[in-house]
Design a protein around this motif. Structure first.
Motif, PDB file in Angstrom:
ATOM      1  N   UNK A   1      10.046   2.026  -0.452  1.00  0.00           N
ATOM      2  CA  UNK A   1       8.791   2.671  -0.066  1.00  0.00           C
ATOM      3  C   UNK A   1       9.051   4.144   0.246  1.00  0.00           C
ATOM      4  N   UNK A   2      10.121   4.420   0.982  1.00  0.00           N
ATOM      5  CA  UNK A   2      10.437   5.799   1.345  1.00  0.00           C
ATOM      6  C   UNK A   2      10.654   6.643   0.091  1.00  0.00           C
ATOM      7  N   UNK A   3      11.417   6.087  -0.830  1.00  0.00           N
ATOM      8  CA  UNK A   3      11.684   6.782  -2.088  1.00  0.00           C
ATOM      9  C   UNK A   3      10.373   7.108  -2.810  1.00  0.00           C
ATOM     10  N   UNK A   4       9.518   6.105  -2.883  1.00  0.00           N
ATOM     11  CA  UNK A   4       8.257   6.251  -3.604  1.00  0.00           C
ATOM     12  C   UNK A   4       7.358   7.297  -2.950  1.00  0.00           C
ATOM     13  N   UNK A   5       7.288   7.245  -1.638  1.00  0.00           N
ATOM     14  CA  UNK A   5       6.440   8.184  -0.914  1.00  0.00           C
ATOM     15  C   UNK A   5       6.938   9.610  -1.075  1.00  0.00           C
ATOM     16  N   UNK A   6       8.265   9.756  -1.020  1.00  0.00           N
ATOM     17  CA  UNK A   6       8.832  11.096  -1.130  1.00  0.00           C
ATOM     18  C   UNK A   6       8.522  11.683  -2.504  1.00  0.00           C
ATOM     19  N   UNK A  55       7.397   8.128   7.686  1.00  0.00           N
ATOM     20  CA  UNK A  55       7.826   6.962   6.917  1.00  0.00           C
ATOM     21  C   UNK A  55       9.243   6.554   7.278  1.00  0.00           C
ATOM     22  N   UNK A  56      10.118   7.569   7.395  1.00  0.00           N
ATOM     23  CA  UNK A  56      11.509   7.248   7.728  1.00  0.00           C
ATOM     24  C   UNK A  56      11.571   6.518   9.062  1.00  0.00           C
ATOM     25  N   UNK A  97      10.319  16.834   5.156  1.00  0.00           N
ATOM     26  CA  UNK A  97      10.432  16.049   6.384  1.00  0.00           C
ATOM     27  C   UNK A  97       9.148  16.027   7.197  1.00  0.00           C
ATOM     28  N   UNK A  98       8.378  17.094   7.097  1.00  0.00           N
ATOM     29  CA  UNK A  98       7.152  17.152   7.897  1.00  0.00           C
ATOM     30  C   UNK A  98       6.313  15.901   7.680  1.00  0.00           C
ATOM     31  N   UNK A 148       0.839  -1.203   0.000  1.00  0.00           N
ATOM     32  CA  UNK A 148       0.000   0.000   0.000  1.00  0.00           C
ATOM     33  C   UNK A 148       0.876   1.255   0.000  1.00  0.00           C
ATOM     34  N   UNK A 149       1.917   1.249   0.837  1.00  0.00           N
ATOM     35  CA  UNK A 149       2.791   2.420   0.917  1.00  0.00           C
ATOM     36  C   UNK A 149       3.567   2.636  -0.374  1.00  0.00           C
ATOM     37  N   UNK A 150       3.807   1.560  -1.086  1.00  0.00           N
ATOM     38  CA  UNK A 150       4.555   1.658  -2.335  1.00  0.00           C
ATOM     39  C   UNK A 150       3.660   2.164  -3.473  1.00  0.00           C
ATOM     40  N   UNK A 151       2.361   2.198  -3.216  1.00  0.00           N
ATOM     41  CA  UNK A 151       1.408   2.670  -4.227  1.00  0.00           C
ATOM     42  C   UNK A 151       0.532   3.773  -3.626  1.00  0.00           C
ATOM     43  N   UNK A 152       1.091   4.946  -3.440  1.00  0.00           N
ATOM     44  CA  UNK A 152       0.347   5.994  -2.738  1.00  0.00           C
ATOM     45  C   UNK A 152      -0.979   6.347  -3.420  1.00  0.00           C
ATOM     46  N   UNK A 153      -1.072   6.109  -4.722  1.00  0.00           N
ATOM     47  CA  UNK A 153      -2.308   6.477  -5.426  1.00  0.00           C
ATOM     48  C   UNK A 153      -3.284   5.307  -5.531  1.00  0.00           C
ATOM     49  N   UNK A 154      -3.051   4.281  -4.778  1.00  0.00           N
ATOM     50  CA  UNK A 154      -3.870   3.069  -4.929  1.00  0.00           C
ATOM     51  C   UNK A 154      -5.357   3.366  -4.690  1.00  0.00           C
ATOM     52  N   UNK A 155      -6.211   2.714  -5.484  1.00  0.00           N
ATOM     53  CA  UNK A 155      -7.652   2.699  -5.208  1.00  0.00           C
ATOM     54  C   UNK A 155      -7.971   1.207  -5.223  1.00  0.00           C
ATOM     55  N   UNK A 156      -7.947   0.607  -4.047  1.00  0.00           N
ATOM     56  CA  UNK A 156      -7.815  -0.840  -4.038  1.00  0.00           C
ATOM     57  C   UNK A 156      -8.866  -1.606  -3.250  1.00  0.00           C
TER      58      UNK A 156
END
Ligand code: AMP
Length: 564
Positions: free
Chosen positions: A376-381, A429-430, A423-424, A237-245
């Motif tokens: 996941x962190x990379x993707x979210x950022x 996530x970090x 960072x906010x 889920x975190x790796x797909x922030x735009x998920x509609x699942x």
């Protein structure tokens, strides 16, 4: 490609359809509409949801229905209230600029008197779920003797849901002279029987290859220990922030539990299952439909007939036992020509089922790595930065607030600002993913580690044995699934009748004892105890098994086995 005009529909109806935004007919519409418009033949359409079958039967039905007669001429039967409402709604939309019909949907779980009132006004087209329809016929609110067309939509699902008697009864109320149009995604024996008993020489149409899955769905699986499934789910889920699942669980308890855990962890999720009231279910579906809900966790039964477009991912927390369930589940994505992803989360014991599904659906699954914390962190950022780039700035309204903001931040450089700003949102996530373990497990082949030697620490008693159909491989897989302790760490196994012993590495003793708390195996409470220190230098063999275990309700994972 043909146009709607060329299929024989009248100009006004074509205009109506074009206005909705349908430009060209889908394959099933192209092939079914001319046949159905003739109005003189029974019809069978083998088609999945999402192919445009509602318009395929809906448009001819509207053409053939006489708006000037008030009696009921057409009956559409659907397995669920959601699908029924969707069909009625589509028919209303198709006919809006065409003719004024009285189209009424009747279904269980809502006020019957209100439905009677609507029907009494003269419903030319009734869309119904089987149980409620019989209720209304028995109360003499609906008269089916004037019906000329009966549509059985998702016939296989209606039969799956146990509506066989209801269908028999309903069809017996309608005149011999009617035409029956049946649509089904699959063709089990029960559907064939309906065709045999109630239809004459039907025109049969198959859209897409039989029993193959929708080509727009990508089938993936991740291999994960049972105990890590929830963590792996969150990674996905975190790796797909735009998920509609849509997430499928096997039982109601699991469904509720997973939805609650997700909500608690800050996800926009909710549950849909049979223990909810109709009102609660409606509320959840409304939120999901208008996308104010991002993740819906559902049982197979509750999710039948969910016809929400643009679902990006279907995630199977367990792979279902029945092939048809897998097809229905994954068919909730990739509707109307769009693409979608199905991800099955499977433990090593379930690998065999993936192979079975591949064979039956003539498709291939791709093993997908579970994203690492860093990915996941990379993707979210990046998603966050994308949002910043895309955000619409309301220049006028924000202007008055900006001077104070500039003043507060004036001594920060652009780089500093970006870092702090990112960072906010991102620290969360970090923090969470710092030192996150790799959840991936390797596919292991039987016998691979057969000759390895182990440093052994404990000898365990377990109250499962040959009488439970256990073989050594089954026990290894059970230990692996329940505790995450790999077969490599397990030594000698002695299978007895009603119990067994196994040895394990010293470091794994706690994992094994903790992991087996609250576990049931084939309905029985599992008991595992440490009996003493094991001798060194044991080896073991390995064979794949098929039994199922589950954790008891209230335990850390899993659930009692109450079907959807
Ligand atoms: P159905 O299989 O009837 O549930 O339709 C699936 C989706 O496809 C629905 O969202 C319809 O609105 C859409 N749809 C049906 N026919 C067409 C068409 N000819 N062109 C574009 N979209 C369509």
């Amino acid at each position: 490609m043909k146009s709607f005009e060329s299929l024989g529909l009248s100009g006004a109806l074509v205009q109506s359809v074009l206005q909705i935004g349908f430009e060209t007919p889908t394959p099933i519409q192209e092939q079914a509409i001319p046949v159905l418009l003739s109005g003189n033949r029974d019809f069978v359409g083998l088609a999945q949801t999402g192919t445009g079958k509602t318009a395929a039967f809906g448009l001819p039905l509207l053409e053939l229905t006489d708006a000037s007669i008030r009696e009921t001429q057409a009956l559409v039967l659907a397995p669920t209230r959601e699908l029924g409402l969707q069909i009625a709604n589509d028919l209303e939309n198709f006919s809006e600029k065409f003719k004024a019909f009285n189209i009424v949907a009747v279904y269980g779980g809502a006020s019957i008197s209100e439905q009677i009132r609507k029907v009494k006004k003269g419903a030319q087209i009734i869309v119904a779920t089987p149980g409620r329809l019989i209720d209304l016929v028995d109360r003499k609110a609906i008269n089916l003797s004037t019906v000329r067309y009966v549509v059985l939509d998702e016939a296989d699902e209606m039969l799956n849901m146990g509506f066989k008697d209801e269908l028999d009864k309903i069809l017996s109320f309608t005149p011999e002279t009617k035409q029956t149009w049946l649509f089904s995604a699959t063709m089990p024996r029960e559907v064939r029987e309906i065709m045999k008993n109630y239809m004459t020489d039907p025109f049969e149409l198959q859209v897409g290859e039989k029993n193959t899955s929708n080509a727009n769905i990508t089938h993936n699986y991740v291999l994960v220990h049972e105990k890590d499934k929830y963590l792996a789910l969150k990674r996905i889920l975190d790796d797909n922030p735009q998920i509609f699942g849509l997430i499928f669980c096997r039982t109601r308890i699991d469904t509720q539990r997973i939805a609650e855990m997700l909500m608690k962890d800050g996800y926009n999720a909710d549950a849909l299952h049979g223990d909810l009231t109709q009102q609660q279910r409606d509320r959840v579906m409304m939120k999901f439909r208008d996308r104010s809900l991002q993740i819906l966790v559902a049982t197979d039964v509750a999710a039948r007939g969910i016809d929400v477009d643009d679902i990006t991912h279907v995630i199977h927390l367990n792979i279902p036992d029945e092939m048809e369930f897998y097809t229905h589940r994954s068919g909730r994505t990739a509707r109307a020509g769009k693409r979608g992803i199905s991800i099955a989360m499977i433990s090593r014991r379930e690998l065999g089922k993936v192979k079975q599904i591949e064979k039956a659906l003539k498709t291939t699954f791709t093993k997908m790595p579970i994203p690492t914390g860093e990915q996941v962190c990379q993707r979210q950022l990046l998603a966050l930065m994308h949002k910043v780039r895309e955000v619409k700035v309301n220049e006028d309204e924000i202007a008055t607030f900006l001077p104070a903001v500039y003043e507060e931040l004036q001594d920060l450089s652009k780089n500093d600002l970006i870092k702090r700003f990112a960072s906010i949102e991102f620290n969360r996530f970090l923090d969470y993913y710092r030192n996150a373990p790799d959840l991936n497990i390797e596919d292991r082949k039987p016998g691979e580690h057969e000759n390895e030697r182990y440093r052994l620490g404990g000898r365990f008693f377990i109250n499962l044995g040959k009488m439970d159909g256990m073989e050594k491989g089954d026990l290894l897989e059970l230990i692996d699934d329940v505790t995450g302790v790999d077969g490599k760490a397990i030594g000698k196994i002695e299978l007895k009748g009603a119990y067994s012993f196994f040895e394990a590495e010293k470091e794994k003793v706690d994992d094994i004892l903790n992991g087996f708390k609250d576990i049931e195996y084939n309905g029985r409470q599992v008991r595992v105890e440490l009996t003493g220190k094991a001798p060194n230098n044991s080896s073991r063999d390995y064979k794949r098994g098929k039994s199922s275990f589950m954790r008891k309700p209230g335990g850390k994972k899993g659930s009692g086995k109450k079907p959807g």
